[in-house]
Design a protein around this motif. Structure first.
Motif, PDB file in Angstrom:
ATOM      1  N   THR A 607       0.831  -1.203   0.000  1.00 28.88           N
ATOM      2  CA  THR A 607       0.000   0.000   0.000  1.00 28.88           C
ATOM      3  C   THR A 607       0.865   1.252   0.000  1.00 28.88           C
ATOM      4  O   THR A 607       0.627   2.201  -0.758  1.00 28.88           O
ATOM      5  CB  THR A 607      -0.923   0.008   1.232  1.00 28.88           C
ATOM      6  N   ARG A 608       1.883   1.255   0.844  1.00 29.17           N
ATOM      7  CA  ARG A 608       2.771   2.417   0.898  1.00 29.17           C
ATOM      8  C   ARG A 608       3.495   2.615  -0.431  1.00 29.17           C
ATOM      9  O   ARG A 608       3.603   3.734  -0.944  1.00 29.17           O
ATOM     10  CB  ARG A 608       3.788   2.228   2.025  1.00 29.17           C
ATOM     11  N   GLY A 609       3.980   1.504  -1.003  1.00 33.49           N
ATOM     12  CA  GLY A 609       4.675   1.612  -2.279  1.00 33.49           C
ATOM     13  C   GLY A 609       3.767   2.057  -3.409  1.00 33.49           C
ATOM     14  O   GLY A 609       4.152   2.872  -4.256  1.00 33.49           O
ATOM     15  N   SER A 610       2.544   1.538  -3.423  1.00 30.35           N
ATOM     16  CA  SER A 610       1.599   1.895  -4.495  1.00 30.35           C
ATOM     17  C   SER A 610       1.226   3.372  -4.437  1.00 30.35           C
ATOM     18  O   SER A 610       1.208   4.067  -5.461  1.00 30.35           O
ATOM     19  CB  SER A 610       0.337   1.031  -4.377  1.00 30.35           C
ATOM     20  N   LEU A 611       0.935   3.868  -3.236  1.00 28.63           N
ATOM     21  CA  LEU A 611       0.543   5.275  -3.116  1.00 28.63           C
ATOM     22  C   LEU A 611       1.729   6.212  -3.315  1.00 28.63           C
ATOM     23  O   LEU A 611       1.548   7.346  -3.769  1.00 28.63           O
ATOM     24  CB  LEU A 611      -0.109   5.519  -1.754  1.00 28.63           C
ATOM     25  N   THR A 612       2.931   5.755  -3.001  1.00 30.27           N
ATOM     26  CA  THR A 612       4.125   6.558  -3.308  1.00 30.27           C
ATOM     27  C   THR A 612       4.296   6.671  -4.816  1.00 30.27           C
ATOM     28  O   THR A 612       4.590   7.753  -5.350  1.00 30.27           O
ATOM     29  CB  THR A 612       5.376   5.924  -2.677  1.00 30.27           C
ATOM     30  N   ALA A 666      -9.752  11.486  -1.529  1.00 35.28           N
ATOM     31  CA  ALA A 666     -10.240  10.372  -2.339  1.00 35.28           C
ATOM     32  C   ALA A 666      -9.460   9.088  -2.059  1.00 35.28           C
ATOM     33  O   ALA A 666      -9.995   7.983  -2.203  1.00 35.28           O
ATOM     34  CB  ALA A 666     -10.151  10.718  -3.824  1.00 35.28           C
ATOM     35  N   LEU A 667      -8.199   9.243  -1.634  1.00 35.74           N
ATOM     36  CA  LEU A 667      -7.363   8.067  -1.396  1.00 35.74           C
ATOM     37  C   LEU A 667      -7.378   7.602   0.060  1.00 35.74           C
ATOM     38  O   LEU A 667      -6.756   6.588   0.384  1.00 35.74           O
ATOM     39  CB  LEU A 667      -5.914   8.366  -1.811  1.00 35.74           C
ATOM     40  N   ILE A 668      -8.067   8.329   0.942  1.00 39.21           N
ATOM     41  CA  ILE A 668      -8.128   7.916   2.348  1.00 39.21           C
ATOM     42  C   ILE A 668      -8.707   6.503   2.494  1.00 39.21           C
ATOM     43  O   ILE A 668      -8.144   5.673   3.228  1.00 39.21           O
ATOM     44  CB  ILE A 668      -8.923   8.925   3.195  1.00 39.21           C
ATOM     45  N   PRO A 669      -9.835   6.167   1.832  1.00 38.51           N
ATOM     46  CA  PRO A 669     -10.353   4.786   1.972  1.00 38.51           C
ATOM     47  C   PRO A 669      -9.343   3.728   1.550  1.00 38.51           C
ATOM     48  O   PRO A 669      -9.225   2.683   2.192  1.00 38.51           O
ATOM     49  CB  PRO A 669     -11.589   4.788   1.063  1.00 38.51           C
ATOM     50  N   LEU A 670      -8.581   4.005   0.480  1.00 36.31           N
ATOM     51  CA  LEU A 670      -7.588   3.033   0.022  1.00 36.31           C
ATOM     52  C   LEU A 670      -6.453   2.901   1.036  1.00 36.31           C
ATOM     53  O   LEU A 670      -5.968   1.799   1.301  1.00 36.31           O
ATOM     54  CB  LEU A 670      -7.036   3.448  -1.342  1.00 36.31           C
ATOM     55  N   LEU A 686       5.793  -5.588  -8.718  1.00 38.12           N
ATOM     56  CA  LEU A 686       6.320  -4.301  -9.174  1.00 38.12           C
ATOM     57  C   LEU A 686       5.694  -3.898 -10.501  1.00 38.12           C
ATOM     58  O   LEU A 686       5.290  -2.734 -10.680  1.00 38.12           O
ATOM     59  CB  LEU A 686       7.840  -4.392  -9.306  1.00 38.12           C
ATOM     60  N   ASN A 687       5.597  -4.850 -11.427  1.00 42.25           N
ATOM     61  CA  ASN A 687       5.004  -4.529 -12.732  1.00 42.25           C
ATOM     62  C   ASN A 687       3.541  -4.105 -12.583  1.00 42.25           C
ATOM     63  O   ASN A 687       3.093  -3.145 -13.229  1.00 42.25           O
ATOM     64  CB  ASN A 687       5.096  -5.742 -13.655  1.00 42.25           C
ATOM     65  N   ARG A 688       2.808  -4.809 -11.743  1.00 41.47           N
ATOM     66  CA  ARG A 688       1.408  -4.453 -11.510  1.00 41.47           C
ATOM     67  C   ARG A 688       1.299  -3.083 -10.846  1.00 41.47           C
ATOM     68  O   ARG A 688       0.435  -2.274 -11.186  1.00 41.47           O
ATOM     69  CB  ARG A 688       0.757  -5.525 -10.632  1.00 41.47           C
ATOM     70  N   ASN A 689       2.205  -2.824  -9.914  1.00 36.20           N
ATOM     71  CA  ASN A 689       2.213  -1.543  -9.216  1.00 36.20           C
ATOM     72  C   ASN A 689       2.448  -0.395 -10.191  1.00 36.20           C
ATOM     73  O   ASN A 689       1.757   0.634 -10.157  1.00 36.20           O
ATOM     74  CB  ASN A 689       3.302  -1.570  -8.141  1.00 36.20           C
ATOM     75  N   ILE A 692      -0.727  -0.049 -12.683  1.00 32.24           N
ATOM     76  CA  ILE A 692      -1.970   0.501 -12.123  1.00 32.24           C
ATOM     77  C   ILE A 692      -1.746   1.862 -11.489  1.00 32.24           C
ATOM     78  O   ILE A 692      -2.425   2.843 -11.822  1.00 32.24           O
ATOM     79  CB  ILE A 692      -2.572  -0.477 -11.098  1.00 32.24           C
ATOM     80  N   TYR A 693      -0.762   1.944 -10.573  1.00 35.70           N
ATOM     81  CA  TYR A 693      -0.600   3.177  -9.806  1.00 35.70           C
ATOM     82  C   TYR A 693       0.371   4.156 -10.458  1.00 35.70           C
ATOM     83  O   TYR A 693       0.258   5.366 -10.252  1.00 35.70           O
ATOM     84  CB  TYR A 693      -0.154   2.833  -8.382  1.00 35.70           C
ATOM     85  N   GLY A 694       1.312   3.641 -11.248  1.00 37.11           N
ATOM     86  CA  GLY A 694       2.197   4.538 -11.976  1.00 37.11           C
ATOM     87  C   GLY A 694       1.474   5.183 -13.144  1.00 37.11           C
ATOM     88  O   GLY A 694       1.362   6.417 -13.243  1.00 37.11           O
ATOM     89  N   LEU A 695       0.945   4.333 -14.028  1.00 38.37           N
ATOM     90  CA  LEU A 695       0.219   4.852 -15.184  1.00 38.37           C
ATOM     91  C   LEU A 695      -1.064   5.555 -14.747  1.00 38.37           C
ATOM     92  O   LEU A 695      -1.420   6.626 -15.270  1.00 38.37           O
ATOM     93  CB  LEU A 695      -0.104   3.698 -16.137  1.00 38.37           C
TER      94      LEU A 695
END
Length: 719
Positions: A607-612, A666-670, A686-689, A692-695
């Motif tokens: 979660t931390r990595g995705s939101l970063t 908007a990202l608080i629930p996530l 990493l690829n999924r991260n 989804i979250y990079g792109l």
């Protein structure tokens, strides 16, 4: 059925308010409840702990001052600032304050969940009287005639001995030194069914605030006032003692460094654009800085950590620190006890294997008759297997039952006609048979082969024999007792293997049995005939190889290994020594939960990595929104970068600031729920991260800022 199981089965079931509180979903009500706390966090003495948002608060304060003073700073002192300038300045100032409040709101909502859970726990700390007794528990374990003094529970000290009877609250944490009782721990665990606590074993620990439902126990206090298990739980779930983890500190340093870099960059920029007014130019600089620094992850970082601990609490696991939760996500080796974790704990009869000349029905009848007086789970399973095969189970009245004892290690039945039947350990039955006529060597060899085959398959052989009234003895066959591996564990271990986690089964069984169970369960390795010293050495070897180790335990003999492990999960039913040594406590005392703990730890890290990733990608889009808007007038060639075709420089900057604030809430629930974790390799995660979250972090701002720009363009004076 064990005493503990029987107590659970017969106890009245009541709804658990603790679980109801813990499972409350995220919604607008939580935001409203958390708003006062978010406003209190505007105090600079609190904000400086989050450098990124502290910079935003300073920017909000500065733009507010500039908006107020702008009429007095216009080029013509006799003329006030234009409506457009004032509206733009106040819009920027207001949305910067909203950004800071939304950031505080994320942390406040996460803390609010912990406070709700703490309220349930605090209700268990009822002030009550304690019956302190003066006696030596070794010389007088029953304390029936001991002098009892009533004192306030708050006056109890470490080492005091108390007596608690049915209906009374246990006034403090301790270990039972005498007696056995049914205890209601629903206020702590959320489980309404009572549990059994007794002296002299790994289920001797009791928790202050729980209630004794039956019998009478003598307890030695093992905690100081204010330092009980419940007190620690309250402090931890409220987040009061939560410290930043090493990874979180490293990320905070990175975010602070990026903030300083962007601050230096912005200070060297002279945004000529359309702004000749000094105050207006400074407001634009602040807006640019806020949009370029990683405000999204800076706002959510603390909430992600608190929510990780909260998810553990929802699983009835208490983490002593945020470091323990994060360490669970980095675990590479899991040590799992066989009994109760990988297997159900009670061996069950799986098959009747008769010797030559004996039918299955005859062996089953003799085995059932010898099990009627055997109260152990193994004895009951023999009767269950006989019924499952459709064979009759003899009545107890057909003979005199011979109960199982630890000395004889056999049980059986003596019939009125002189016939005797025995069932038990091979060596004991062999000695009993040897008292009769000598056995056929071929039959003995066949029996030995059956016993060996069962042992190599990981089972436990129970030999059944019969002796006639004349003393003629005959071996009938063997009962195959099997440790039943829990359903679905092999698939879960396969998932752990894909995550790069190695599983090791620890057991006191012999190597042959251990190997068979390990192969059936699908673990990577096993440690047979394990002693406390063996566990410690295994953990140290793994750690010396660069691995992070997690294990569970409940006994005092597990305490050294729990303390040595990077993640030590102690069972709540275990001893105080085990709970003090571990850095997590499972309130449900379910050893298999260690697998869930690792998943929750990995979910926190992901979660931390995705939101970063999302936050940094966000800045790319905001760059394309603000920079072209600021410089296209002075440098027309930069107009090619205005890919969003925003209405005006003022609209572009304000749209980016508004989106920057809205994306946080908007990202608080996530952040609270966590990014869904799937067992996969690091590269695929990493690829999924990135996908989804990079792109997504790049695309979402382009869409959001453009939509906000279209709305702002409808406002007179900002189009």
């Amino acid at each position: 059925m064990s005493t503990d199981t029987a107590a659970r089965a017969t106890a009245p079931q009541e709804p658990s308010t603790t679980h109801a509180t813990r499972s409350a979903p995220f919604g607008p009500r939580q935001l409203l409840d958390a708003l006062p706390g978010a406003l209190k966090k505007l105090d600079p003495r609190l904000m400086y702990k989050n450098p990124v948002m502290f910079i935003v608060e300073i920017g909000a304060l500065l733009t507010t001052v500039l908006a107020i003073s702008q009429p007095f700073l216009s080029a013509d002192s006799s003329a006030s600032a234009s409506p457009t300038s004032l509206l733009f300045a106040w819009s920027i100032a207001i949305w910067l304050w909203i950004t800071v409040i939304f950031a505080n709101l994320a942390e406040s909502v996460a803390e609010g969940r912990g406070k709700a859970q703490a309220s349930s726990l605090r209700a268990t700390r009822t002030s009550t009287l304690a019956n302190r007794i003066e006696y030596n528990p070794v010389s007088d374990p029953s304390a029936e005639k001991a002098l009892v003094t009533q004192i306030a529970s708050a006056d109890l000290t470490l080492g005091d001995t108390i007596v608690v009877t049915a209906g009374e609250l246990i006034p403090g944490d301790g270990d039972i030194v005498w007696g056995i009782a049914s205890v209601d721990e629903s206020a702590i665990t959320g489980e309404s069914a009572p549990v059994v606590r007794e002296s002299g074993g790994d289920r001797s620990a009791v928790t202050g605030g729980t209630r004794v439902l039956s019998d009478r126990i003598v307890v030695t206090i093992t905690s100081k006032p204010g330092h009980t298990f419940v007190d620690r739980m309250i402090r931890l779930v409220e987040g009061a003692s939560r410290q930043k983890t090493p990874n979180e500190l490293a990320l905070s340093i990175l975010l602070s460094s990026l903030t300083i870099v962007f601050l230096l960059v912005v200070l060297t920029i002279n945004p000529i654009a359309d702004y000749s007014n000094a105050a207006q130019s400074l407001i634009v600089l602040v807006a640019l800085l806020v949009c370029l620094i990683p405000t999204t992850i800076g706002a959510l970082l603390s909430a992600i950590g608190i929510a990780g601990m909260d998810r553990l609490v929802q699983h009835n696991v208490l983490a002593m620190s945020g470091r323990a939760v994060e360490a669970a996500g980095d675990v590479t080796t899991l040590l799992l006890d066989k009994t109760g974790t990988i297997t159900y704990g009670n061996r069950q009869a799986a098959e009747f294997r008769p010797v030559t000349g004996v039918t299955v029905s005859r062996l089953a009848a003799a085995a059932s008759a010898s099990s009627l007086s055997d109260p152990t789970p193994e004895g009951k399973s023999v009767l269950d297997l006989t019924r499952a095969l459709g064979l009759p189970v003899p009545e107890a009245s057909d003979g005199v039952a011979v109960p199982f004892t630890a000395q004889t290690r056999m049980s059986g039945v003596d019939y009125d006609n002189g016939t005797q039947v025995r069932k038990g350990a091979g060596s004991m039955v062999a000695a009993w048979v040897a008292e009769g006529a000598p056995q056929n060597p071929a039959l003995i060899a066949e029996l030995d082969q059956i016993v060996t085959d069962i042992a190599q398959a990981g089972g436990t052989p129970l030999v059944v024999a019969e002796k006639s009234a004349s003393g003629q003895a005959q071996v009938l066959g063997v009962i195959y007792l099997k440790d039943i591996v829990k359903e679905g564990l092999a698939a879960r271990f396969a998932d752990l293997r894909r995550m790069g986690i190695r599983t090791v089964m620890i057991t006191g069984d012999n190597p042959l049995t251990a190997r068979a169970i390990a192969e059936e369960a699908g673990v990577d390795d096993f440690l047979a005939e394990a002693t406390p010293e063996d566990k410690m050495e295994l953990i140290k070897r793994e750690q010396e190889g660069g691995n992070l180790v997690a294990m569970t335990g409940d006994g005092t003999n597990d305490a050294p290994a729990l303390a040595q492990a990077d993640v030590g999960v102690a069972m709540n039913t275990g001893t105080s020594a085990a709970k003090e040594a571990g850095n997590m406590v499972d309130l449900d005392s379910d050893p298999t939960k260690l697998i869930d703990i690792v998943s929750i730890g990995k979910q926190l890290l992901i979660t931390r990595g995705s939101l970063t990733t999302f936050s940094i990608a966000n800045d790319v889009a905001k760059y394309f929104a603000i920079i072209p808007a600021m410089f296209t007038v002075a440098f027309p060639s930069l107009a090619v970068l205005n890919v969003m075709q925003l209405s005006s420089p003022a609209s572009a900057i304000l749209s980016a600031i508004i989106f920057n604030a809205l994306v946080i809430v908007a990202l608080i629930p996530l952040a609270l729920r966590g990014v869904k974790y799937r067992a996969a390799s690091a590269s695929s995660i990493l690829n999924r991260n990135l996908l989804i979250y990079g792109l997504g972090g790049i695309i979402a701002p382009f869409i959001g800022i453009k939509l906000i720009d279209l709305l702002i363009s409808l406002i007179p004076g900002l189009s």
